[in-house]
Motif scaffolding. Sequence first.
Motif, mmCIF file in Angstrom:
data_model
loop_
_atom_site.group_PDB
_atom_site.id
_atom_site.type_symbol
_atom_site.label_atom_id
_atom_site.label_comp_id
_atom_site.label_asym_id
_atom_site.label_seq_id
_atom_site.Cartn_x
_atom_site.Cartn_y
_atom_site.Cartn_z
ATOM 1 N N THR A 143 22.299 8.683 67.776
ATOM 2 C CA THR A 143 20.848 8.782 67.624
ATOM 3 C C THR A 143 20.239 7.681 68.473
ATOM 4 N N VAL A 144 19.236 8.042 69.281
ATOM 5 C CA VAL A 144 18.571 7.055 70.145
ATOM 6 C C VAL A 144 17.230 6.691 69.516
ATOM 7 N N LEU A 145 16.963 5.389 69.472
ATOM 8 C CA LEU A 145 15.733 4.916 68.845
ATOM 9 C C LEU A 145 15.025 3.937 69.776
ATOM 10 N N GLY A 146 13.695 4.029 69.816
ATOM 11 C CA GLY A 146 12.907 3.010 70.516
ATOM 12 C C GLY A 146 12.347 2.053 69.484
ATOM 13 N N ALA A 147 11.020 2.094 69.308
ATOM 14 C CA ALA A 147 10.387 1.215 68.322
ATOM 15 C C ALA A 147 10.327 1.864 66.944
ATOM 16 N N GLY A 148 10.808 3.088 66.833
ATOM 17 C CA GLY A 148 10.797 3.759 65.525
ATOM 18 C C GLY A 148 9.396 4.085 65.051
ATOM 19 N N ASN A 205 3.079 3.569 58.828
ATOM 20 C CA ASN A 205 2.731 4.937 59.218
ATOM 21 C C ASN A 205 3.389 5.271 60.549
ATOM 22 N N ALA A 206 3.316 6.531 60.930
ATOM 23 C CA ALA A 206 3.909 6.988 62.201
ATOM 24 C C ALA A 206 2.853 7.661 63.071
ATOM 25 N N GLY A 207 1.616 7.179 63.001
ATOM 26 C CA GLY A 207 0.546 7.805 63.784
ATOM 27 C C GLY A 207 0.252 9.195 63.243
ATOM 28 N N SER A 208 -0.199 10.081 64.110
ATOM 29 C CA SER A 208 -0.477 11.455 63.666
ATOM 30 C C SER A 208 0.784 12.059 63.068
ATOM 31 N N GLU A 265 20.879 -1.698 57.636
ATOM 32 C CA GLU A 265 19.654 -1.201 56.983
ATOM 33 C C GLU A 265 18.572 -0.988 58.045
ATOM 34 N N LEU A 266 17.866 0.153 57.971
ATOM 35 C CA LEU A 266 16.938 0.536 59.046
ATOM 36 C C LEU A 266 15.462 0.401 58.673
ATOM 37 N N ARG A 267 15.176 -0.124 57.488
ATOM 38 C CA ARG A 267 13.785 -0.223 57.046
ATOM 39 C C ARG A 267 12.921 -0.982 58.065
ATOM 40 N N GLY A 268 13.497 -2.009 58.671
ATOM 41 C CA GLY A 268 12.755 -2.811 59.649
ATOM 42 C C GLY A 268 12.701 -2.183 61.034
ATOM 43 N N PHE A 269 13.330 -1.042 61.210
ATOM 44 C CA PHE A 269 13.392 -0.416 62.533
ATOM 45 C C PHE A 269 12.608 0.890 62.603
ATOM 46 N N ASN A 270 11.779 1.156 61.572
ATOM 47 C CA ASN A 270 10.887 2.318 61.671
ATOM 48 C C ASN A 270 9.544 1.927 61.081
ATOM 49 N N THR A 271 8.464 2.360 61.726
ATOM 50 C CA THR A 271 7.127 1.868 61.353
ATOM 51 C C THR A 271 6.619 2.471 60.040
#
Length: 342
Positions: free
Chosen positions: A48-53, A235-238, A8-14
Amino acid sequence: MDIRPDVELRGFNTLALPGRAAHFATVTDLDEAQVALAFARERGLAVTVLGAGSNVVLAGDLPGLLIRVAIRGRALVAQGGDQLELRLGAGEDWPATVEYSLAQGWYGLENLALIPGTVGAAPVQNIGAYGVELAQRFVALEALEIATGALRRFDRGECAFGYRDSFFKRAGRDRWLIVSVTLALCRTPHLVLDYPALRAALAEHPPGPLTPAAVAAAVCALRRARLPDPAVLPNAGSFFENPVVPAEQAQALAARFPGLVTFPAPGGRVKLAAAWLIEQCGWKGVARDGVAVHDRQALVLIHRGGGARALLALAAAIRASVRAHFGVELIPEPRILGGHWS
Ligand code: EPU
């Protein structure tokens, strides 16, 4: 390193959007990254490469292997006179890196304080704020080719940086896993104070010399006042880039819409403040279907549990009204994963 199935990726994207990765690996060094890439290659899995999401919209499940880059490390790799070069592992936290550099007395990143995300993600969209872009401090990066696992160095020219843009969003998209980034910093401050909001904030600075730490503090205060903390309001910033238009178009718009906010852009073009366009269309603070437009920065969309479908519908509605009202096309800034922009 273990490669886990069905994560589950909910915790890996802001934005805290739900979704699952068929396979998930966290890599902490170059060898682990190579092993993860070989795993995907042997099974024909998309990577797929992910940083802090912090700059992604997770629109659905990911069928292949998601590699979360957590490669740490800081090394002074060159120094001479005023200049030094700092090599950073791609998984280093960007805001912590800015703080660290300031604490060492190595200057140049102060305007980029508090931008959420990892060092490895920074060059992909050429992060920028308050008059400075990463490209201005960038020396080189090292990346693994996803298809082969081969390590390659990219210098600044090869990265083809532009406003929120690089080779890694275009021809190099989905082809490289960045493992390290080298930045050029200075031992004497060269403050960049051109950005109007930053200049205004520093006008109240007490008399005496302005330091990089004071600039960073002002940037942090500006960000905290306008941009929501993802831990509180996902949120994801702008959410959109500031549109860059020909000068004639900006002039025509300014004549029709007094108060239009513009910034000079390269090549005589003009950058419009997307937040202003969105606010003028009445979207600031609008909340519906478990998603919202931030009430202090109209460029930021917030996820309040409504899911990706509601978020994408809100983004599409904002784009349509800005197009209808101003004839300007807004381009989403975050990367979309597991789906497509409508
Ligand atoms: N404005 C409005 N309404 C709003 C917000 C802003 O009219 O709700 C106006 C302001 O009055 C100001 C102008 O828009 O004149 C610009 O606003 P701001 O200084 O907040 O910056 P921005 O253009 O909205 C960009 C970056 C930010 C970066 C800031 C500061 C993009 C897409 N966004 O935002 O970067 O922090 O400048 O340099 O370029 C990000 O990329 O995620 C990000 C947060």
